[in-house]
Design an enzyme around this catalytic site. Structure first.
Site, short mmCIF file in Angstrom:
data_model
loop_
_atom_site.label_atom_id
_atom_site.label_comp_id
_atom_site.label_asym_id
_atom_site.label_seq_id
_atom_site.Cartn_x
_atom_site.Cartn_y
_atom_site.Cartn_z
N LEU A 1 61.42 20.54 81.47
CA LEU A 1 60.36 19.97 80.65
C LEU A 1 59.06 20.68 81.01
CD1 LEU A 1 61.07 16.12 80.94
CD2 LEU A 1 61.73 17.64 79.07
N ASP A 2 58.20 20.87 80.04
CA ASP A 2 56.90 21.47 80.32
C ASP A 2 56.13 20.61 81.33
OD1 ASP A 2 57.48 23.42 78.46
OD2 ASP A 2 56.40 22.40 76.83
N LYS A 3 55.19 21.23 82.00
CA LYS A 3 54.38 20.52 82.99
C LYS A 3 53.76 19.24 82.42
CE LYS A 3 50.17 21.06 85.80
NZ LYS A 3 49.09 21.99 86.22
N ARG B 1 56.48 21.48 70.43
CA ARG B 1 55.05 21.72 70.27
C ARG B 1 54.78 22.78 69.21
NH1 ARG B 1 53.46 23.11 76.25
NH2 ARG B 1 51.35 23.20 75.39
N THR C 1 54.74 17.46 79.87
CA THR C 1 55.69 16.55 79.23
C THR C 1 56.30 15.62 80.27
OG1 THR C 1 56.22 18.22 77.56
CG2 THR C 1 57.76 16.40 77.81
#
Length: 326
Positions: free
Chosen positions: A138-140, A239, A142
């Site tokens: 997961l992105d930072k 996104r 998220t």
């Protein structure tokens, strides 16, 4: 014991490139990783060193011996983890926003990998020295659910499910605008932006197929809460796709969200969104088949406090509904 894999090439496999064949049969590894293993002498074709571009023939014997896993060059750190589920083979965590998944440039400490190495010392090593146990990320910014492998068998099984779209992941996203319709599909390739190489985009020369399905959860006028399922797992896919659709995620300074806040007329809403400091994206549902026991596993995570409070404000719990300025 090394997980050596051997293949007897049948009629269907005849004619395929060696690296393409292995990439399709070893879900845990990318084609680039396969090619690196071939170059390192870890693949034999009929008992001889192989080349990535060789064409296979029916009856060929192919042997893949994984390269040795390097020892972890990452020090465990006592970082609290919200563990939702754990057994001998895997664990599911609820990642907070702001926690980077694995070490990379600018983030060599304080990552999820550091926390995992402290929590359990027997993580799968297939992901490599800097990514033990990490099957997906997961992105930072998220938050939400992630599964982590503790054994190589679990890692391979989970990777196969991700590759074959057997894992269901549902996200909740707050996006700008009153989205038209109740549901839809965004089908557009995602790759490196042609201008800014640090960003992903649908405007790309070498994009990979990407498909995102969405449905409306709640409407707030200027903002809509979406439930999003992804059939592929490209970098920044949700996104990028929502920006492509004209509804960037609230709080996303990279993919269009920063500009949209200026058009809002409610100063309190502007203030709250600026204070959010991360994309309003949360991994809320995660379902897969246990890679060892074959038991179906389903997990859910409610919106974290920051996103829940913003939804409450938008609902009118703290202020009148916002009207979008067009």
């Amino acid at each position: 014991m090394k997980n050596i894999r051997s293949f007897q090439i049948d009629k269907e496999g005849g004619g395929a490139r060696l690296d393409v064949f292995l990439a399709s049969h070893l879900a845990i590894l990318s084609r680039a990783q396969i090619q690196k293993a071939i170059a390192g002498g870890n693949v034999l074709l009929n008992n001889l060193p192989a080349k990535a571009g060789q064409r296979l023939r029916e009856g060929d014997r192919l042997v893949f011996e994984p390269p040795p896993v390097l020892s972890y060059d990452v020090e465990p750190e006592n970082i609290p983890l919200n563990v939702v589920y754990e057994d001998a083979f895997l664990l599911v965590i609820d990642k907070p926003a702001g926690l980077v998944v694995h070490p990379a440039a600018g983030n060599y400490q304080g990552t999820l990998v550091h926390a995992l190495l402290f929590h359990c010392r027997d993580l799968s090593g297939i992901g490599g020295v800097m990514r033990p146990g990490i099957v997906h990320r997961l992105d930072k910014g998220t938050s939400g659910l992630m599964v982590v492998a503790k054994s190589d068998a679990a890692h391979q099984g989970l990777a196969a499910q991700f590759k074959n779209h057997g894992v269901r992941k549902t996200y909740q996203a707050l996006v700008y605008g009153d989205v038209k319709g109740e549901e839809g599909v965004i089908d557009a390739p995602v790759g490196r932006d042609t201008v800014d190489r640090k960003k992903m985009s649908t405007r790309t020369r070498r994009g990979k197929a990407a498909r995102t399905c969405w449905r409306v959860g709640e409407r707030y006028g200027a903002v809509t809460l979406l439930k999003v399922d992804i059939e592929t797992g490209r970098t920044h896919q949700i996104r990028v796709h929502l920006h492509h659709a004209g509804h960037p995620i609230v709080g996303d300074a990279v993919y269009g969200g920063a500009g949209r806040v200026k058009a809002l007329s409610n100063p309190l809403l502007k203030e709250k969104i600026k204070a959010l400091s991360r994309p309003a994206l949360h991994s809320s549902l995660l379902s897969f088949i246990h890679p060892v026991t074959a038991r179906p596993l389903n997990f859910s995570s409610p919106l974290p406090a920051d996103l829940s409070a913003l939804c409450g404000f938008l609902r009118g719990d703290a202020a009148p509904p916002e009207t979008e300025v067009t």
